[in-house]
Design an enzyme around this catalytic site. Structure first.
Site, PDB file in Angstrom:
ATOM      1  N   SER A   1      13.449  35.656  38.599  1.00 32.99           N
ATOM      2  CA  SER A   1      14.826  35.558  38.101  1.00 32.99           C
ATOM      3  C   SER A   1      15.808  35.568  39.263  1.00 32.99           C
ATOM      4  O   SER A   1      15.579  36.215  40.277  1.00 32.99           O
ATOM      5  CB  SER A   1      15.141  36.730  37.180  1.00 32.99           C
TER       6      SER A   1
ATOM      7  N   LYS B   1       9.482  38.648  31.919  1.00 31.92           N
ATOM      8  CA  LYS B   1      10.514  37.642  32.244  1.00 31.92           C
ATOM      9  C   LYS B   1      11.121  37.070  30.955  1.00 31.92           C
ATOM     10  O   LYS B   1      12.337  36.838  30.875  1.00 31.92           O
ATOM     11  CB  LYS B   1       9.907  36.522  33.105  1.00 31.92           C
TER      12      LYS B   1
ATOM     13  N   HIS C   1      13.482  39.592  29.623  1.00 34.94           N
ATOM     14  CA  HIS C   1      14.643  39.540  30.524  1.00 34.94           C
ATOM     15  C   HIS C   1      15.590  38.421  30.075  1.00 34.94           C
ATOM     16  O   HIS C   1      16.804  38.607  29.967  1.00 34.94           O
ATOM     17  CB  HIS C   1      14.133  39.325  31.946  1.00 34.94           C
ATOM     18  N   ASN C   2      15.028  37.256  29.785  1.00 36.56           N
ATOM     19  CA  ASN C   2      15.877  36.122  29.397  1.00 36.56           C
ATOM     20  C   ASN C   2      16.543  36.350  28.040  1.00 36.56           C
ATOM     21  O   ASN C   2      17.683  35.938  27.824  1.00 36.56           O
ATOM     22  CB  ASN C   2      15.068  34.828  29.385  1.00 36.56           C
TER      23      ASN C   2
ATOM     24  N   GLU D   1      19.382  38.510  28.704  1.00 40.51           N
ATOM     25  CA  GLU D   1      20.389  37.678  29.387  1.00 40.51           C
ATOM     26  C   GLU D   1      21.213  36.863  28.363  1.00 40.51           C
ATOM     27  O   GLU D   1      22.443  36.831  28.424  1.00 40.51           O
ATOM     28  CB  GLU D   1      19.638  36.748  30.353  1.00 40.51           C
TER      29      GLU D   1
HETATM   30  N1  NAP Z   1      16.207  26.565  37.864  1.00 37.95           N
HETATM   31  C1  NAP Z   1      16.285  27.879  37.729  1.00 37.95           C
HETATM   32  O1  NAP Z   1      17.355  28.509  37.884  1.00 37.95           O
HETATM   33  C2  NAP Z   1      15.043  28.671  37.372  1.00 37.95           C
HETATM   34  C3  NAP Z   1      15.092  30.067  37.392  1.00 37.95           C
HETATM   35  C4  NAP Z   1      13.935  30.788  37.128  1.00 37.95           C
HETATM   36  C5  NAP Z   1      12.761  30.126  36.849  1.00 37.95           C
HETATM   37  N2  NAP Z   1      12.749  28.758  36.812  1.00 37.95           N
HETATM   38  C6  NAP Z   1      11.469  28.102  36.519  1.00 37.95           C
HETATM   39  O2  NAP Z   1      10.880  27.694  37.765  1.00 37.95           O
HETATM   40  C7  NAP Z   1      10.138  26.476  37.585  1.00 37.95           C
HETATM   41  C8  NAP Z   1      10.701  25.414  38.544  1.00 37.95           C
HETATM   42  O3  NAP Z   1      12.066  25.228  38.201  1.00 37.95           O
HETATM   43  P1  NAP Z   1      12.983  24.122  38.891  1.00 37.95           P
HETATM   44  O4  NAP Z   1      14.311  24.192  38.222  1.00 37.95           O
HETATM   45  O5  NAP Z   1      12.894  24.255  40.355  1.00 37.95           O
HETATM   46  O6  NAP Z   1      12.224  22.777  38.558  1.00 37.95           O
HETATM   47  P2  NAP Z   1      11.996  21.968  37.167  1.00 37.95           P
HETATM   48  O7  NAP Z   1      13.114  21.019  36.990  1.00 37.95           O
HETATM   49  O8  NAP Z   1      11.682  22.909  36.072  1.00 37.95           O
HETATM   50  O9  NAP Z   1      10.667  21.154  37.521  1.00 37.95           O
HETATM   51  C9  NAP Z   1      10.657  20.168  38.522  1.00 37.95           C
HETATM   52  C10 NAP Z   1       9.383  20.264  39.344  1.00 37.95           C
HETATM   53  O10 NAP Z   1       8.244  20.136  38.483  1.00 37.95           O
HETATM   54  C11 NAP Z   1       7.509  18.959  38.882  1.00 37.95           C
HETATM   55  N3  NAP Z   1       6.985  18.277  37.715  1.00 37.95           N
HETATM   56  C12 NAP Z   1       7.644  18.001  36.583  1.00 37.95           C
HETATM   57  N4  NAP Z   1       6.831  17.375  35.715  1.00 37.95           N
HETATM   58  C13 NAP Z   1       5.633  17.254  36.330  1.00 37.95           C
HETATM   59  C14 NAP Z   1       4.401  16.728  35.942  1.00 37.95           C
HETATM   60  N5  NAP Z   1       4.204  16.181  34.735  1.00 37.95           N
HETATM   61  N6  NAP Z   1       3.366  16.799  36.825  1.00 37.95           N
HETATM   62  C15 NAP Z   1       3.547  17.358  38.036  1.00 37.95           C
HETATM   63  N7  NAP Z   1       4.714  17.878  38.457  1.00 37.95           N
HETATM   64  C16 NAP Z   1       5.730  17.844  37.608  1.00 37.95           C
HETATM   65  C17 NAP Z   1       8.508  18.085  39.599  1.00 37.95           C
HETATM   66  O11 NAP Z   1       7.847  17.182  40.423  1.00 37.95           O
HETATM   67  P3  NAP Z   1       8.480  15.731  40.738  1.00 37.95           P
HETATM   68  O12 NAP Z   1       9.435  15.946  41.875  1.00 37.95           O
HETATM   69  O13 NAP Z   1       7.327  14.900  41.086  1.00 37.95           O
HETATM   70  O14 NAP Z   1       9.200  15.273  39.491  1.00 37.95           O
HETATM   71  C18 NAP Z   1       9.300  19.137  40.349  1.00 37.95           C
HETATM   72  O15 NAP Z   1       8.592  19.599  41.471  1.00 37.95           O
HETATM   73  C19 NAP Z   1      10.299  26.098  36.110  1.00 37.95           C
HETATM   74  O16 NAP Z   1       9.226  26.605  35.375  1.00 37.95           O
HETATM   75  C20 NAP Z   1      11.562  26.806  35.693  1.00 37.95           C
HETATM   76  O17 NAP Z   1      11.610  27.092  34.308  1.00 37.95           O
HETATM   77  C21 NAP Z   1      13.850  28.019  37.093  1.00 37.95           C
END
Ligand code: NAP
Length: 470
Positions: free
Chosen positions: A130, A184, A187-188, A191
């Protein structure tokens, strides 16, 4: 033969990039890989400076960069991509290697993956993270669960990468299986609830006091100085409300469409709470409020069908709202920790709830000064923490203000689903008698579901209706 990297990160969207930079800046060698190679190239070109980050463009190349036993953190979109990567890596992994999933995965998926990893001989951790992109870069709150041996392999890395509160890193091993992702998820849910309560206070100040956004922002800024409300969410609310759109000179918040989106983790918290039979009304209503907000066109049409109620002015509205918001925040934490307590026994997580409060004190969206008291209260009395001596008198003091705020809102036709849910939550707990006897009688009437009596032991069924004579 092994490589020189302490950890490998897969997935280079915003979270993966920032976590890789954060870990590298703590002195570790980090290998990185992304499905789409151009994202890796852009990352290395645009963001990596002196950090010891090593890009790879093939799976074998990536794994060969890792020192044994290999430690891989997936930071990809939750769902199928996590399974796809595990399948891709599994044939190349050796016994004792570790895969971590740092995304927002559903806890049941994490349980399944933990079992599958076990069958294949490697360790697995479901890691809640988070703090958004800022936290990932500067120190998030990290909630790991799964194989304890796996945690010991990355303890040093995760605890150094995590936010540092005054009493330690905001990261600790939480429990087996999906414990980390479950925490987590809750937590959400909390939130969502805190955000909705904040939005309702803003709504009341906007409609009843007719204050412009920046003035409301100043009220939140004052609230953020208090022991009760000092928190990341109140702090950013104050900033958001005072932000002026450079293009129009108007408060930007007034120009944002009033449709709240969601990625589903709050909804999971609600659904799972219902499954566990734990009352989480503030969280549930906050999910519903986002759902309802999405029906913008319908709301526009229906709003024209009803006359608008006049909200009464109230001299002390912001004083009441300060206490009301505190109670609603506390209700959300009570609901969340009650849920965690139940899940801990249902799923054998063996959670240390006080430690959960501790690791939420820094880096994460929920960070709040209130968590110091929650951490203390949970050392003594898990679950319904508002009954702790640390909160009881405070709750009694704030309840009239929450009631006053809700009354004003209800009379003025202003929806306050989260605040009123919190009020009913406290009101229900403090009633020895609730009208559930009537519910039981009705159930017995139409379904012969039986009932228990207060004046004698046993289970009873009554023929409630006189047989009609033919
Ligand atoms: N954003 C936030 O604030 C936040 C906070 C806490 C937790 N999270 C969690 O952390 C994780 C990453 O979050 P994020 O926001 O950085 O990214 P995201 O938008 O959730 O995911 C994008 C990433 O996943 C890959 N991806 C998507 N579809 C795919 C597929 N079918 N096969 C292989 N790779 C794939 C993408 O690769 P490509 O570049 O090849 O598309 C990219 O590296 C997620 O689970 C999210 O829920 C996010």
């Amino acid at each position: 033969m092994g490589g020189i990297c302490d950890i490998g990160i897969v997935g280079l969207a915003v979270m993966g990039q920032n976590l890789a930079l954060n870990i590298a800046r703590k002195g570790f060698n980090v290998a990185v890989f992304n499905r789409t190679a151009s994202r890796t190239q852009d990352f290395v070109k645009e963001r990596v400076k002196d950090e010891t980050i090593f890009p790879a463009y093939e799976v074998e190349e990536f794994l060969s960069l890792l020192a044994p036993p290999r430690r891989v953190m997936l930071m990809v979109k939750a769902g199928q991509p996590v399974d796809d990567f595990i399948q891709l890596f599994a044939p190349h992994l050796s016994s004792g290697d570790l895969i971590m999933d740092g995304g927002n995965s559903y806890y049941r998926d994490t349980d399944r993956r933990t079992k599958e990893a076990e069958d294949k001989g490697f360790f697995y951790l479901g890691v809640g993270i988070s703090g958004g992109e800022y936290g990932a870069l500067h120190g998030p709150s990290i909630m790991p669960g799964g194989h304890r041996e796996g945690y010991l392999m990355v303890k040093d890395i995760l605890e150094k990468a995590a936010a540092q509160a005054e009493d330690g890193p905001c990261c600790t091993y939480l429990g087996p299986g999906s414990a980390g992702h479950f925490v987590k998820m809750v937590h959400n849910g909390i939130e969502y609830a805190f955000m909705q309560s904040i939005a309702e206070c803003y709504h009341l100040l906007r409609e009843v006091e007719e204050l412009p956004a920046p003035s409301i922002g100043q009220i939140f800024e004052e609230w953020n100085k208090s022991e009760d409300l000092n928190s990341y969410l109140v702090e950013i609310t104050a900033q958001v409300l005072q932000y002026i759109d450079p293009d129009t000179g108007k408060p930007l918040v007034d120009l944002i469409l009033d449709q709240a989106e969601q990625k589903g983790t709050g909804k999971w918290a609600s659904q799972v709470a219902l499954d566990l039979g734990i009352p989480t009304p503030t969280i549930n209503q906050s999910v519903i409020a986002r759902n309802l907000s999405s029906f913008k066109e319908e709301r526009k049409r229906i709003s024209a069908l009803f006359p608008r109620e006049e909200a009464e002015k109230s001299d002390a509205l912001s004083l009441h709202l300060e206490k009301a918001l505190f109670l609603s925040e506390l209700a959300a934490f009570c609901e969340g920790f009650h849920m965690l307590q139940e899940a801990s026994s249902e799923f054998s997580y063996n959670l240390n709830l006080s430690e959960v409060a501790r690791i939420w004190k820094g880096g994460c969206i929920l960070q709040a000064r209130l968590l110091n008291r929650i951490q203390e209260a949970l050392k003594e009395e898990p679950g319904l923490l508002f009954t702790s001596p640390l909160f009881l008198e405070k709750v009694k003091d704030c309840l009239p203000s929450l009631r006053q705020a809700c009354t004003l809102a209800l009379r003025g036709g202003i929806p306050v689903p989260a605040l009123s849910a919190s009020l009913s939550y406290f009101d229900s707990w403090k009633r020895e008698w609730l009208p559930a006897n009537l519910t039981q009688a009705q159930r017995d009437f139409f379904g012969a579901h039986t009932y228990r009596r207060i004046d004698r032991e046993g289970v009873f069924h009554t023929i409630w209706q006189k047989e009609e004579k033919e």
